[in-house]
Design an enzyme around this catalytic site. Sequence first.
Site, short mmCIF file in Angstrom:
data_model
loop_
_atom_site.label_atom_id
_atom_site.label_comp_id
_atom_site.label_asym_id
_atom_site.label_seq_id
_atom_site.Cartn_x
_atom_site.Cartn_y
_atom_site.Cartn_z
N MET A 90 41.57 31.00 44.10
CA MET A 90 41.46 30.56 45.49
C MET A 90 40.11 29.89 45.68
O MET A 90 39.09 30.37 45.19
CB MET A 90 41.69 31.69 46.48
CG MET A 90 40.80 32.88 46.39
SD MET A 90 41.22 34.00 47.76
CE MET A 90 40.47 35.52 47.21
N ARG B 53 41.29 41.91 48.96
CA ARG B 53 40.30 42.86 49.47
C ARG B 53 40.63 44.29 49.03
O ARG B 53 39.73 45.06 48.71
CB ARG B 53 40.21 42.75 50.99
CG ARG B 53 39.49 41.49 51.43
CD ARG B 53 39.51 41.25 52.92
NE ARG B 53 38.60 40.13 53.24
CZ ARG B 53 38.45 39.61 54.44
NH1 ARG B 53 39.15 40.10 55.46
NH2 ARG B 53 37.61 38.62 54.65
N TYR C 72 31.69 39.67 47.52
CA TYR C 72 32.77 38.69 47.59
C TYR C 72 34.01 39.23 48.31
O TYR C 72 34.09 40.40 48.63
CB TYR C 72 33.11 38.09 46.24
CG TYR C 72 33.48 38.97 45.07
CD1 TYR C 72 33.93 40.27 45.20
CD2 TYR C 72 33.40 38.45 43.77
CE1 TYR C 72 34.27 41.02 44.10
CE2 TYR C 72 33.74 39.20 42.67
CZ TYR C 72 34.17 40.48 42.83
OH TYR C 72 34.53 41.22 41.73
N GLU C 73 34.94 38.32 48.59
CA GLU C 73 36.12 38.59 49.43
C GLU C 73 35.72 39.05 50.83
O GLU C 73 36.40 39.89 51.45
CB GLU C 73 37.05 39.62 48.77
CG GLU C 73 37.65 39.17 47.46
CD GLU C 73 38.37 37.85 47.55
OE1 GLU C 73 38.83 37.50 48.65
OE2 GLU C 73 38.47 37.16 46.53
N GLY C 74 34.65 38.50 51.35
CA GLY C 74 34.12 38.93 52.64
C GLY C 74 33.15 40.06 52.44
O GLY C 74 33.52 41.14 51.95
#
Length: 580
Positions: free
Chosen positions: A162, A302, A438-440
Amino acid sequence: MTPYTPPTQDQLLAIRVNAGIEELQKTDRFAHAEPDLVEAIVEGVGQFAAGEFAPLNRVGDLEGAKLENGVVRLPEGFKEAYDAYVEQGWNAIASPAEFGGQGLPFTLACNVLENLGAANMAFNLLPMLSVGAIDALEHHGSKEQQAKYLPDLVSGKWSGTMNLTEPAAGSDVGALRSTAEPIRDGPHAGKYRITGQKIYITWGEHELAQNIIHLVLARLPGAPEGSRGVSMFLVPKYHVNDDGSLGPRNDLRCVSLEHKLGINASPTCVMSYGDNGECIGELVGQENRGLAAMFTMMNNARINVGNQGVQIGERATQQAIHYAMDRVQSARAGSPDKNPVAIIEHPDVRRMILRMKSLIEGVRALLYYCAGQVDRGNLGDSAAKVRADILVPLVKAWGTDVGVEVSGIGIQVHGGMGFVEETGAAQHWRDSKIAPIYEGTNGIQAADLVTRKLGLEGGDPMIALFEEIARDAADKPALAALATDCAHVARWMRDEASLDDRLAGSVPFCTMAAVAVAGWQLTKQAEAVANGAAPALATSKPVTVRFFLDRIVPEASGLKASAIGGADLLYSLPSEKLAG
């Protein structure tokens, strides 16, 4: 670095008790997830991970991924291990049967990733990202795209990525500048020319899979500003012909690899699209709805990143215990025997080891409880879907915080030898530090908890979760008090707090909530073990659960004051004074 030993019995306990796999197996969709098959999968992937992925963990850290003339090279053995992973079908566990998957519960896919990641966290990012790409296409791709791309993604023959982040955008996806121009005629009519640069693209370029399917966020001409004007595009490394064969290479390239603190065997790429004006992509889903499509991919990602907290913590714990059993130093304080003992006999080392084990078992219980709710949501249970949505930021944020803490304690158990790279203890900590980012970032996860997730159905599902924990924990005062405090904070945030106040208290509240749910799920494990489940854990499980309830839960209760402290103190100094 010590070998990886799969914690099969604790995993099976969490899958059965917290995920409720036997209840899932009673449904038509998951009817083939019979106990024997579940056990075979957990044992089998554990053995595979220990035999194939784990031996490459240290060499991957030392040699890392290298970019040579536009080609990413991995250390010797990675290609063979990935081929074995594909051949044995581990990538296809939870994917749809119509595209070659096994159609098993998401819970079991989590277990596959847990074992692979504990064995080799950097390597495991490759299948983890592919799982997300499969999920995005399954939910948002056209029938033609699914038929064309999913079978080889499901098998693992192709991998997926992504592409969100850009140099000037960071976590603000709405600020991205990559563009997509519609192609009106010619052989690519109906598709788009993609132009732009993306950074931090995990496994964005490599030679292990035959093709890489990039899911790229970009803007169409005239799109609205901000996140409302973002679309998702499927951009393959190699064009795919109508018969499924591979065509020429697309106009995309890896510009460079990031030089990172850890996960050195995972190529983190700067990707450039359309340098020659001929990068061709396909729209996935609706125009200007790309962020919604990407969030489908990110939601499971997540959970899987929270899983990495379990993975790295488990590996660090195993190594610390191994070292503490072997390292002989000093007599035990207060003992009449003055001979030196293994350091695991000393009280503070015991405290550290028990803390490591209790935290990891707690996160594992939370992870599989969340996974089980995801599976129920996929079966159409709307209440379970809402509960899973609430649990995701807890798994991601607290799970990865625990991974960092536990791997740090692992270094401490080693003492000075932990600070020496040769032991491998430092690698676990270095690898762990990316997961809260990462991933927020975990701050973003906490913000999500106190805004979108607290806003679900007026906050009632979140408060109901804490009230259920308090009722179940009536005979466990510390846990019941924590759950009651969580409900109080949730009501205060919903009914009284400003947005700034909620955000100021979001991180401590997220930790409180995660510890409450984890403690609750651990008590369910302890009850099951007391009733004869998992005889191999009959001695250890009551102790680790008691440690969690007696030591970890009260710490989380102490965060209440910070959670409701408000934002005024944070802004009591002007920025220039804070900086000075």
